[in-house]
Design an enzyme around this catalytic site. Structure first.
Site, PDB file in Angstrom:
ATOM      1  N   GLU A  60       0.908  -1.333   0.231  1.00 48.30           N
ATOM      2  CA  GLU A  60      -0.159  -0.140  -0.141  1.00 48.30           C
ATOM      3  C   GLU A  60       0.752   0.996  -0.058  1.00 48.30           C
ATOM      4  O   GLU A  60       0.586   2.379  -0.911  1.00 48.30           O
ATOM      5  CB  GLU A  60      -1.070  -0.181   1.286  1.00 48.30           C
ATOM      6  CG  GLU A  60      -1.914  -1.003   1.049  1.00 48.30           C
ATOM      7  CD  GLU A  60      -1.766  -2.571   1.254  1.00 48.30           C
ATOM      8  OE1 GLU A  60      -2.526  -3.259   0.676  1.00 48.30           O
ATOM      9  OE2 GLU A  60      -0.392  -2.731   1.812  1.00 48.30           O
ATOM     10  N   HIS A 129     -11.498  -6.415   7.811  1.00 46.90           N
ATOM     11  CA  HIS A 129     -12.091  -6.136   6.377  1.00 46.90           C
ATOM     12  C   HIS A 129     -13.457  -5.245   6.810  1.00 46.90           C
ATOM     13  O   HIS A 129     -14.404  -5.392   5.826  1.00 46.90           O
ATOM     14  CB  HIS A 129     -12.460  -7.243   5.913  1.00 46.90           C
ATOM     15  CG  HIS A 129     -11.124  -8.101   5.578  1.00 46.90           C
ATOM     16  ND1 HIS A 129     -10.714  -9.105   6.437  1.00 46.90           N
ATOM     17  CD2 HIS A 129     -10.604  -8.284   4.207  1.00 46.90           C
ATOM     18  CE1 HIS A 129      -9.555  -9.493   5.749  1.00 46.90           C
ATOM     19  NE2 HIS A 129      -9.472  -9.158   4.275  1.00 46.90           N
TER      20      HIS A 129
END
Length: 338
Positions: A60, A129
């Site tokens: 990321e 998540h």
């Protein structure tokens, strides 16, 4: 006019933007050949080639860092973080580089980039998540933060974000990808095709960043919500029979404070709803703004309905998720006679 899911609306926005401007590039983990874990970029690599829609390593930091450089040198990157929960390694790049670039260079460089992130719960994704980290971005000067609640807005806002000359955090409530979830998890799933805001034009259009919209007019209490919670608030108002005015903020920064003030001055009451944890959530900022600007119009304290101050649980998903029952109880409390 075609009916689209939010996935299809987002894909249409990216497709049109890539077609109109060859500076627009799309990249992230699995966004190319696979079309993204939620298929928001499906078919784009085949259409535009591997130089404009491509897969990246699982980094990321690298994804966002590359986007900053691309934006500074003339491209308009759309970087996808596969889940908002994974953005933390990239947070320094977002805050220290993307958000500050215009300021630190005295306007010589900008970062015309979009960081797309699926967010929120309701899919049994557990603690890694299901997070809603929007408040971490609204605190940062130099970033715009957008959260759509429906396919029509998703396409128009995403095109506006892509065309913006500064960095935009574009959060996509994943529970809304395929339907307007109202929080009643024990009822049949409703598809977007049955909702009027799924009618999305094929052509290019924009929804302005920084403008809220009234989803339900009312006079008893103002509800400030965004993303999935707009639909939860609507069904809570229906279930309780309370004449609530529901404002879909759509954009958290810049915030449409004029729309908020006008509504609260009319109703005299305010309930703020969001899925993120309560402490230091964006609802605290909204409550402070309402208190400062509407104090003499308020008949009751501003109430917040939020997630809890815990990691997002897997087993107890629906106890954490601010459903219509909790929102309805807040509406009843806010409108009860003294």
């Amino acid at each position: 006019m075609p009916s689209r899911t939010m996935i299809e609306a987002i894909r249409s926005a990216i497709d049109l933007s890539m077609e109109r401007d060859d500076r627009v590039v799309v990249f992230g983990e699995d966004v190319g050949f696979f079309g993204g874990v939620f298929r928001c970029t499906e078919g784009l690599q085949k259409k535009y080639g591997t130089s404009r829609c491509f897969d990246t390593p699982i980094s990321e930091t690298g994804i966002v860092g590359a986007a900053v450089g691309m934006g500074a040198y003339g491209l308009r990157p759309i970087a996808e973080i596969q889940f908002a929960d994974y953005m933390y390694p990239a947070y320094d790049q977002i805050v220290s580089e993307a958000a500050r670039l215009r300021f630190r260079s005295a306007g010589d460089f900008t970062a015309p980039m979009v960081v797309r992130m699926p967010c929120g719960g309701g899919i049994f994704g557990g603690q890694t998540h299901s997070q809603s980290p929007e408040a971490l971005f609204t605190h940062v000067a130099g970033l715009k933060t957008v959260i759509p609640s429906n396919p029509y807005d998703a396409k128009g806002l995403l095109i506006s974000a892509i065309e913006d000359d500064d960095p935009v955090i574009f959060l996509e409530p994943k529970r809304l990808y395929n339907g307007p979830f109202d929080g009643h998890h024990d009822r049949p799933v409703v598809p977007w095709s049955k909702h009027p805001l799924s009618e999305v034009p094929d052509e290019h259009y924009t929804v302005p960043i920084g403008k809220a919209v009234i989803r339900r007019e009312g006079s008893a209490v103002t509800v400030l919500a965004y993303g999935t919670m707009v639909h939860v608030a609507e069904v809570a108002a229906q279930d309780t029979g309370i004449d609530a005015e529901i404002i879909d903020l759509r954009t958290l920064v810049p915030l449409d404070i004029d729309a908020i003030v006008a509504s609260v001055e009319k109703t005299g009451r305010c309930v703020v709803v969001h899925e993120a944890t309560r402490t230091s959530g964006f609802g605290a900022e909204l409550a402070a703004e309402v208190q400062e600007r509407c104090f003499y119009h308020l008949e009751k304290p501003v109430l917040r309905v939020t997630g809890w101050d815990t990691p997002y649980p897997h087993v107890h998903e629906w106890e954490y998720f601010p459903g219509p029952k909790r929102v309805g109880e807040a509406l009843i409390e806010a409108t009860a006679a003294d």
